[in-house]
Design a protein around this motif. Structure first.
Motif: not given
Length: 644
Positions: A587-594
């Motif tokens: 499973k790929v999650m993102g793009p996530i903003t840190p």
């Protein structure tokens, strides 16, 4: 003539074939080869009789051979962390050819003139007997605070030719090295970033040459190529400091376990609050499990724990409740010491304008500047940007700046007003920034030249203060509610470790207590901490990890992309996600903003790859398909610890 595969000590993924007239050079032999028209060091990793291309000759042979086990270890670390084999070998051989060939100086080991004999209690002797049965296994030594875990693993190391003890903080290394020297009477050396390169080089040579020694070191000591290593101890194994999160990313604890497997030696993981991963592996039988359930001294009682509801109280100086003050006064009247834990550096964490609302932030990062009273400066705790304190708002130019929050410097000042007759010592990474300063402060505390200790996490682990009776944990709520899946675990560990400093001797245990100041007294974690119910905590966390398939029941790889140009970053992120290979097990999650979007003038986005098993091949395939421009950086972190 023979053909040899050589790992060149450069940031290069491949091995290269060279020829030499001698046909029995061993794996691990250090050599000099010509690479891209310049001489560079390399390490032979084996023969290659199949290569039929143009072959250069090895220029010369260096007078050192590292153990073949470390060649295999480097190859594994490179594969696992998705790093180049050359960069990993440079961790093992971190010196230039000139430095390696320079004659050694007469470096001195840690010396303690009085040899200490320690009588183990029955629990410790039983633990030693169990561990000695496990010749080449990872072993969790799980002991309550003050149970004498150090004495157990030192007994195991007795008689070994070479051993490595890894510690998470340099503040622990000097004191532990002295204990090791006094107990075992063999040369003990310290290894961390404050040790000079010349001294490190000479310690490295002694390790390679098989000289009798024990090294007490930070995570980088894992890569010292001992030739006769017989045991590894990872003290405070749960500590996140064992994780290298920038550059070549690796977890020294996990890689240390693999090194022990490679050499076929025991690896002792010592902790009062083991990581969820280690504890789960131990109770499932993957690791051996040895416990110490009682404190070393029979009369050393576990402290009473009070949950102090401060919702309707006014904190004195913004720091201490009336209840905490009364308990500290009683402690001091009894001739004991008190510790006040404040997990914030500096004086004032945030500064803004009372007129226009403008924030005083770092020009290179999306973070506040923290005011440090010690040098009257404002500092970014992420990139190190520093300016002298300003009094006028940069936006509206009015002198209406106000501070928000309390750091350890401000707290120390306020506590000094409350306890004006007491001797107070404040410790944080800002003022305890050298091993000598740390050792001097620890000595002052042990000699009872201090009444009240005010400290951050630097004081929380590994120290035995025999006269410490009372501990107050402030700002506990800020630790309880983090944003990643390890937040609860981290909070539990640090709070339990801090609380465990109290009542460790036969005398300091009388009326010993720990106070948790909180705005949420009904919190489940506080309930478990108060009752010292570790098993319920671990059972609950393991259940949650199983449900969410988080480590150790799943694996995570982080891919961080960054650029100085926000638009180019956004564009690349969209294309990068489109190219993600299809795999129903991943499973790929993102793009996530840190949490910190811009760091050191680089905008950042993250992709998280979640899987049930190793996903390095998947990520490698994904990266090879991506068209990465020179304006975008890509960094891979296998088993990440930081998610902000």
């Amino acid at each position: 003539m023979a053909n040899y595969e050589v790992i060149v000590l450069l940031d290069i993924p491949s091995k290269f074939t060279y020829r030499y007239e001698d046909d029995d050079l061993p794996p691990g032999q250090l050599v000099i080869v010509s690479f891209r028209n310049r001489d560079t060091a390399g390490v032979i990793c084996g023969k290659n009789s199949n290569y039929d291309g143009r072959i250069k000759s090895i220029s010369s042979i260096l007078p050192y051979v590292i153990s073949e086990s470390y060649v295999h270890f480097a190859e594994f670390v490179a594969r696992y962390t998705m790093s180049t084999i050359g960069s990993i070998m440079r961790l093992i051989i971190p010196f230039s050819v000139e430095k390696i060939l320079t004659p050694e100086k007469n470096i001195r080991a840690i010396e303690v003139h009085e040899k200490a004999d320690v009588d183990l209690n029955s629990d410790q002797r039983e633990a030693v007997e169990k561990i000695q049965q496990y010749k080449s296994r990872p072993i969790l030594l799980h002991g309550v605070t003050g149970s004498g875990k150090t004495e157990v693993f030192l007994e195991i190391l007795k008689g070994m030719t070479q051993a490595l003890i890894m510690v998470p903080e340099i503040s622990l290394s000097n004191e532990l090295a002295k204990d090791v020297s006094s107990r075992l009477g063999i040369p003990v050396y310290i290894w961390h970033h404050s040790v000079s390169p010349i001294k490190k080089r000479d310690i490295w040579k002694k390790a390679v040459n098989g000289e009798k020694m024990i090294i007490v070191g930070a995570r980088s000591s894992l890569f010292i190529p001992f030739s006769k290593l017989e045991g590894i101890v990872i003290d405070e194994e749960q500590d996140s400091s064992f994780k290298q999160s920038e550059g070549i990313t690796y977890n020294a604890r996990d890689m240390g376990i693999y090194l022990g497997h490679t050499i076929d030696i025991p690896v002792i993981l010592s902790s009062a609050t083991p990581s969820i991963e280690t504890y789960s592996n131990a109770i499932s039988g993957k690791y051996e499990y040895v416990s110490l359930k009682n404190r070393y001294f029979e009369n050393a009682k576990f402290p009473e724990v009070y949950v102090d509801d401060i919702r309707k109280q006014t904190l004195m100086g913004g720091v201490l409740s009336q209840h905490s003050i009364q308990i500290i006064k009683r402690c001091l009247e009894d001739g004991k010491q008190a510790l006040i834990f404040i997990n914030r550096r500096g004086h004032t964490p945030k500064i803004l304008c009372n007129s226009c609302g403008g924030k005083i932030t770092c020009p290179s990062c999306d973070t506040w500047l923290c005011y440090h009273m010690a040098d009257d400066s404002m500092l970014c705790h992420y990139c190190g940007y520093k300016i002298k304190k300003i009094t006028r708002c940069p936006k509206c130019h009015k002198e209406t700046l106000v501070g928000i929050g309390i750091g350890i410097e401000k707290a120390s000042k306020e506590i000094g007003k409350i306890f004006s007759e007491s001797r107070i010592l404040s410790l944080s990474s800002d003022n305890m920034n050298t091993p000598n300063k740390i050792s001097k402060s620890i000595k002052m505390i042990k000699n009872h030249e201090v009444d009240i200790i005010i400290g951050t996490q630097i004081i929380a682990k590994g120290h035995n203060f025999m006269n410490l009776n009372t501990i107050v944990v402030t700002c506990i709520d800020s630790m309880l509610y983090g944003e990643d899946f390890r937040s609860t675990e981290k909070a539990f560990q640090i709070i339990h470790q801090v609380a465990g400093r109290a009542g460790r001797s036969e005398h300091s245990g009388d009326n010993a207590c720990v106070i948790f100041q909180t705005y949420n007294p009904d919190d489940r974690l506080l309930e478990l901490l108060s009752s010292n119910d570790m098993k319920s905590f671990y059972d609950l966390e393991i259940s949650n990890r199983k449900l969410t398939k988080m480590p150790p029941f799943g694996r995570i790889i982080s891919v961080l992309i960054s650029s100085h140009d926000k638009n180019k970053l956004d564009s690349f992120a969209k294309e990068f996600l489109k190219n993600a290979p299809s795999d129903r097990n991943i499973k790929v999650m993102g793009p996530i903003t840190p949490n910190v979007f811009r760091l050191r003038n680089q905008y950042r986005l993250k992709f998280m790859i979640l899987s049930r098993c190793m996903a390095q091949e998947y990520v490698s395939k994904w990266l090879k398909s991506a068209k990465i421009s020179k304006d975008v950086r890509v960094a891979v972190d296998v088993d990440p610890y930081e998610f902000g």
